[in-house]
Design a protein around this motif. Sequence first.
Motif, PDB file in Angstrom:
ATOM      1  N   ALA A  74       0.833  -1.206   0.000  1.00 12.05           N
ATOM      2  CA  ALA A  74       0.000   0.000   0.000  1.00 12.05           C
ATOM      3  C   ALA A  74       0.863   1.250   0.000  1.00 12.05           C
ATOM      4  N   LEU A  75       1.991   1.200   0.731  1.00 12.22           N
ATOM      5  CA  LEU A  75       2.897   2.348   0.752  1.00 12.22           C
ATOM      6  C   LEU A  75       3.462   2.616  -0.638  1.00 12.22           C
ATOM      7  N   PHE A  76       3.868   1.560  -1.339  1.00  3.40           N
ATOM      8  CA  PHE A  76       4.426   1.745  -2.674  1.00  3.40           C
ATOM      9  C   PHE A  76       3.376   2.307  -3.637  1.00  3.40           C
ATOM     10  N   VAL A  77       2.141   1.843  -3.515  1.00  7.70           N
ATOM     11  CA  VAL A  77       1.080   2.380  -4.364  1.00  7.70           C
ATOM     12  C   VAL A  77       0.889   3.870  -4.078  1.00  7.70           C
ATOM     13  N   GLY A  78       0.830   4.216  -2.796  1.00  9.09           N
ATOM     14  CA  GLY A  78       0.679   5.621  -2.428  1.00  9.09           C
ATOM     15  C   GLY A  78       1.847   6.466  -2.914  1.00  9.09           C
ATOM     16  N   MET A  79       3.072   5.931  -2.788  1.00  7.23           N
ATOM     17  CA  MET A  79       4.242   6.652  -3.280  1.00  7.23           C
ATOM     18  C   MET A  79       4.172   6.837  -4.791  1.00  7.23           C
ATOM     19  N   GLY A  80       3.741   5.772  -5.481  1.00  2.30           N
ATOM     20  CA  GLY A  80       3.641   5.864  -6.937  1.00  2.30           C
ATOM     21  C   GLY A  80       2.680   6.953  -7.373  1.00  2.30           C
ATOM     22  N   LEU A  81       1.540   7.029  -6.703  1.00  3.37           N
ATOM     23  CA  LEU A  81       0.565   8.069  -7.036  1.00  3.37           C
ATOM     24  C   LEU A  81       1.117   9.461  -6.734  1.00  3.37           C
ATOM     25  N   ILE A  83       4.316  10.403  -6.581  1.00  4.42           N
ATOM     26  CA  ILE A  83       5.372  10.721  -7.532  1.00  4.42           C
ATOM     27  C   ILE A  83       4.766  11.108  -8.885  1.00  4.42           C
ATOM     28  N   THR A  84       3.716  10.411  -9.287  1.00  2.00           N
ATOM     29  CA  THR A  84       3.064  10.718 -10.568  1.00  2.00           C
ATOM     30  C   THR A  84       2.496  12.132 -10.566  1.00  2.00           C
ATOM     31  N   VAL A  85       1.818  12.501  -9.492  1.00  5.78           N
ATOM     32  CA  VAL A  85       1.242  13.853  -9.404  1.00  5.78           C
ATOM     33  C   VAL A  85       2.343  14.906  -9.430  1.00  5.78           C
TER      34      VAL A  85
END
Length: 528
Positions: A74-81, A83-85
């Motif tokens: 979940a942390l990696f998903v949140g980080m990915g989002l 970073i994308t923004v």
Amino acid sequence: MTTLRNRLTGPAPLAALAGVVAAAVVLAVAELLGAFFTARATPLFALGSTFIDFTPGWLKDFAIATFGTNDKAALFVGMGLTITVLACVLGIVAFRNWALGVLGVLFMGAVIVACVVTRAGVSAVDAIPAVLGTLAGVAVLRFLVNRVQALKAWPEAPADLAYDADARVRDEGSSRRRFFAAAGITAVAAGVAATGGRLLGAARSNIAKAREALQLPTPATAAPPIPAGVQSPVDGAPPWVTPNNDFYRIDTALSVPEINADDWELRVHGLVEQEVRLTFQDLLDADLIESHVTLTCVSNPVGGNLAGNAKWLGLPLREVLKRAKPKDGADMVLSTSIDGFSASTPLEVLQDGRDAMLAIGMNGEPLPLEHGYPVRMVVPGLYGFVSATKWVVDLEVTRFADSKAYWTERGWSERGPIKTMARVDVPKSFAKVPAGKVAVGGTAWAQTRGITKVEIQIDNADWVEATLSTEASLVTWRQWSYEWDATPGPHYIKVRATDGTGEVQTEQRADPVPDGASGWQSVMVTVE
């Protein structure tokens, strides 16, 4: 439709896409080069680990309660989002003002480098992948922004261009195609580079192979045979011994430390008369013990599954401390992992008769990498946040008044004795069961005190005793079962346990912070 297409392929969306592709290049190049450096030096792991360090306790609790052992995913998903923004914003800024955009990119690169070099066990040289990745990202961003600016048909283009309408449209379409082709090829190359970096890193690492080849020594004191009847007879009850692959994992390490057992060394120092250093070979040559011990995470909610029972092989910590000879006044051992995590364990707990150990084996095989290979601590009766340090490399004998551990600095208690707890494993909450005889079963624990009674309550009826499975030891969990004559309708099943001291599990609800959850679990089922 044309207006929508123009908006989606206008300057801002394409500039944002350029920023995302450039960010992907930063991470991919760093991942590829990181295969030749410390695994924890890659940007995602460094950023994630830093985020964990600075995340407030309530947010960590929420993540564990919500996602359980999937908290890192979940942390990696949140980080990915995130970073994308940020990448989208930087792409747009770079399109409108290149100098400001590149400053933003360099600032983000500096943040990544700072996160890398502040990781435990990481040197300044390990920042090279992040630095080169940032420079590659800047170059790609410049290239793609130039492509975006080549679309002269946009309002941002100079008004005095001498193109007729048809030529202008053709040029616009051609420029868009060139941009998407460049962005697509770059993104694919980034994906290949990132995948190659992971594969190369795995190929260069021989830690997993070394672990598989390791032959554990025969213990000087073997674990007592598991007595008959420890397993609950209820179908669906968890196994009494938790398989390694199913054992819960909660820790602060995003990247599992890879330690060469031949290079591993433990330093015991501080308030001791004799500093002690142990190698892995010293452990292999020592008189090791085996013991079944149930471990529990302090973040485990009432009725949660962050508990597991395994057979551990290791060197008793009391023997290690006997060599070091702690000085008067010492009351705590601060254990530290190679990744910087630390735990504060009461000194007397490590010196009494319980099987607290430096463990090298789990369920008959070397420790799995994610569970602390080559060496971790196992301490019966204490929550893991004050005892179960994985990848341990340092033991400092000190005082609670002088030193703080990772979680105590964040508001958790200094000492973490495990509370008496019972849970319902079968049936699950919101299950539908047929009327008649229904098998109810579960697990209870009160490490070092044992379980002497488990009671269940159906709705608001009287408490009745469940049938206890055989008790293997005071430091392992105990399973139970009950045959319920179920009638149609919704029902609530509550459970509570009594430990070996005669203390009944408290009904009072408490959150995991600061010293573990408490309360009775209530399971709602529908009888049809």
